[in-house]
Structures are given as structure tokens and as C-alpha cells.
Design an enzyme around this catalytic site. Structure first.
Site, short mmCIF file in Angstrom:
data_model
loop_
_atom_site.label_atom_id
_atom_site.label_comp_id
_atom_site.label_asym_id
_atom_site.label_seq_id
_atom_site.Cartn_x
_atom_site.Cartn_y
_atom_site.Cartn_z
N LEU A 91 0.87 -1.19 0.02
CA LEU A 91 -0.03 0.02 0.00
C LEU A 91 0.83 1.28 0.07
O LEU A 91 1.91 1.22 0.51
CB LEU A 91 -1.00 -0.04 1.09
CG LEU A 91 -1.95 -0.98 1.40
CD1 LEU A 91 -2.73 -1.03 2.72
CD2 LEU A 91 -3.04 -1.04 0.12
N ASP A 92 0.51 2.32 -0.54
CA ASP A 92 1.13 3.59 -0.65
C ASP A 92 1.54 3.90 1.00
O ASP A 92 0.63 3.63 1.64
CB ASP A 92 0.32 4.79 -1.37
CG ASP A 92 0.47 4.55 -2.97
OD1 ASP A 92 1.45 3.90 -3.23
OD2 ASP A 92 -0.41 5.51 -3.56
N ARG A 93 2.65 4.63 1.25
CA ARG A 93 2.83 5.13 2.67
C ARG A 93 1.62 5.69 3.22
O ARG A 93 1.48 5.39 4.43
CB ARG A 93 4.15 5.81 2.58
CG ARG A 93 4.67 6.54 3.78
CD ARG A 93 5.73 7.34 3.67
NE ARG A 93 6.14 7.92 5.00
CZ ARG A 93 5.60 8.95 5.44
NH1 ARG A 93 5.09 9.72 4.65
NH2 ARG A 93 6.02 9.55 6.60
N THR A 119 -1.54 5.51 2.44
CA THR A 119 -2.63 4.78 2.43
C THR A 119 -2.77 3.99 3.56
O THR A 119 -1.82 3.20 3.97
CB THR A 119 -2.93 4.01 1.24
OG1 THR A 119 -2.90 4.75 0.13
CG2 THR A 119 -4.28 3.34 1.19
N ARG A 146 -5.43 6.79 -7.72
CA ARG A 146 -5.27 8.23 -7.36
C ARG A 146 -5.30 8.94 -8.70
O ARG A 146 -5.98 10.03 -9.06
CB ARG A 146 -4.17 8.46 -6.77
CG ARG A 146 -3.86 7.88 -5.35
CD ARG A 146 -2.60 7.66 -4.71
NE ARG A 146 -1.96 9.10 -4.45
CZ ARG A 146 -0.66 9.12 -4.34
NH1 ARG A 146 0.22 8.20 -4.32
NH2 ARG A 146 -0.02 10.37 -4.18
#
Length: 245
Positions: free
Chosen positions: A63-65, A67, A162
Site C-alpha cells: 500500500l502507498d505510505r 494509504t 489516485r
């Protein structure tokens, strides 16, 4: 470092766990913590925390940092292989919740736009050189100036949700990379004022994206997991309920 987006000072891995058996750990990943080592290698991340808790732990997806939400961690190589195959063959049902700017009525909107990852977090829509990327969007709650949206990515490209939302002029709140603006209480609350010399901070100090649920089947068994919103996401929703409904 931007102090408004610095990682939590203290994390106890056991408190993140929402499910565990002999093969799998499922956590509710907190925001502002990387999934894996970053290039500098200095900051705490989920893989390191998981390995301290269980030595053979292996993260099945990233997961993105910024998120938050559901994250799957295998306890052995066989489980890692089985779960990875489900992701690779697009058999994992993933649902994210995002808070976006403006009122948007998405009814199973399909965004099918190829994404080119040029490295160093430089991601673009590229119809010629990009890789296939598909996301479905459904609006689930409306405010006066914002919409809560369920996002269902079929593929798993970097920044997919996004950038696909940005193409619809529906950037995620706080996602400055894709022109999303943070939300301040002064925008919502009439007569709001700060004390002298104080600087107003956003209600939520990251982009508003949460991995809400995951479901998949391995060896004939169905697994379904859901992660509650973290505090910052819940706080933003409550402020919108109070001042933007």
C-alpha cells in the site's frame, strides 16, 4: 521532513492485527508508514515490524505510505505463493474508500486508462506505452462539497486509484501530487478563528484513501477482511457530517 506527514512515533504491531491463523496475518495498516524499506532504509516500515513479530513474515502486496487499511502478510513461503497467485491472476476483490473533491455521482463508472510508471513515483496516463489499468467507482455518500467513493481496482498499477480519479476531475482530498487540496476546518465552519500566531493544519494530514476490504479464496476457503477507518479518516468524515451536510 514535512512534520505534517511524519510517521507515527510508536507502533505496536500486535495492535494492528485484525486476523491471524497459522498461515496468515491481516493488519489494518496505519497511515504514514511505508510497506517496505525506502531507499534511505532508515524509517520504520511494516515489513520490519512484521518480522519482529514473526520471523518468516512476508508482505503479499503493498500500500502507498499514506494509504491506510487491509494488508495481507504471509507466515510461510507456501501461503505467500498462494496469495501472490491470487493477486497475479486478479482474483482478489479489493475495495478502497476515498474522499474526493466535489459532488460526483459515480454509478459503477469504469475508468480504463493505461498507466506508465516511469520510476521515482513518476506515473502518467499513456495510451501508447502504458500498461492496462481498470478501476470501477461507486459514490456511496454525498456531502455539500465532497463525495465518499468506493474504488474497486481490477489491476494493481502504482497510484492507480489516485490518477484514475484525477482524470475524472475528482482528485482525492489532500493528494497534492494529483492536485488534490487538503481540507481545513476554517473552510467548513463559519466564524472559525485561530489564536494569534497559530497556523491552521489540515483536518487530515495525508491523502484520504483507505483500503477498506479484501476477499479471496485459497485452497477452497473464502477469506474476507474489512478494516475500520483510522482516526484521521473518521475525524474528517465527522467534520463533514457536522459542517458540510
Amino acid at each position: 521532513m514535512d512534520i505534517s506527514k511524519s510517521q507515527p512515533k510508536f507502533l505496536k504491531f500486535s495492535e494492528l492485527i485484525i486476523f491471524e491463523n497459522d498461515n496468515l496475518i491481516v493488519i489494518n495498516k496505519p497511515p504514514l508508514v511505508s510497506s517496505l524499506d525506502d531507499r534511505e532504509g532508515g524509517s520504520m516500515n511494516i515489513l520490519r515490524l512484521a518480522k519482529r513479530y514473526y520471523e518468516d513474515a512476508q508482505i503479499c502486496h503493498r500500500l502507498d505510505r499514506e494509504t491506510s487499511g487491509v494488508m495481507l502478510i504471509a507466515k510461510n513461503p507456501e501461503t505467500y505463493r498462494l496469495v501472490s497467485m491470487e493477486f497475479e491472476h486478479r482474483r482478489v476483490d479489493k475495495k478502497y474508500h476515498a474522499l474526493i473533491e466535489g459532488v460526483h455521482k459515480f454509478d459503477n463508472l469504469k475508468v480504463d486508462l493505461p498507466i506508465l510508471n516511469q520510476g521515482n513515483k513518476n506515473v502518467n496516463i499513456d495510451r501508447v506505452n502504458g500498461k492496462n489499468a481498470i478501476t470501477y467507482f461507486n459514490s456511496i455518500r454525498y456531502f455539500n462539497h465532497f463525495t465518499l467513493v468506493e474504488c474497486k481496482p481490477i489491476t494493481g498499477r502504482m497510484h492507480q486509484i489516485r490518477i484514475h480519479l484525477a482524470t475524472q476531475r475528482a482528485s482525492i482530498v489532500g493528494d497534492d501530487l494529483y492536485k488534490g487540496k487538503p481540507v481545513y476546518l476554517s473552510q467548513l465552519k463559519r466564524g472559525y478563528s485561530l489564536g494569534k500566531g497559530q497556523e491552521e493544519l489540515p483536518i487530515m494530514r495525508r491523502f484520504a484513501l483507505h483500503a477498506r476490504s479484501v476477499s479471496f479464496t485459497i485452497e477452497g476457503s473464502l477469506f474476507e477482511f474489512e478494516a475500520p477507518y483510522p482516526k484521521d479518516f473518521s475525524t474528517l468524515i465527522k467534520q463533514l457530517e457536522k459542517f458540510d451536510s
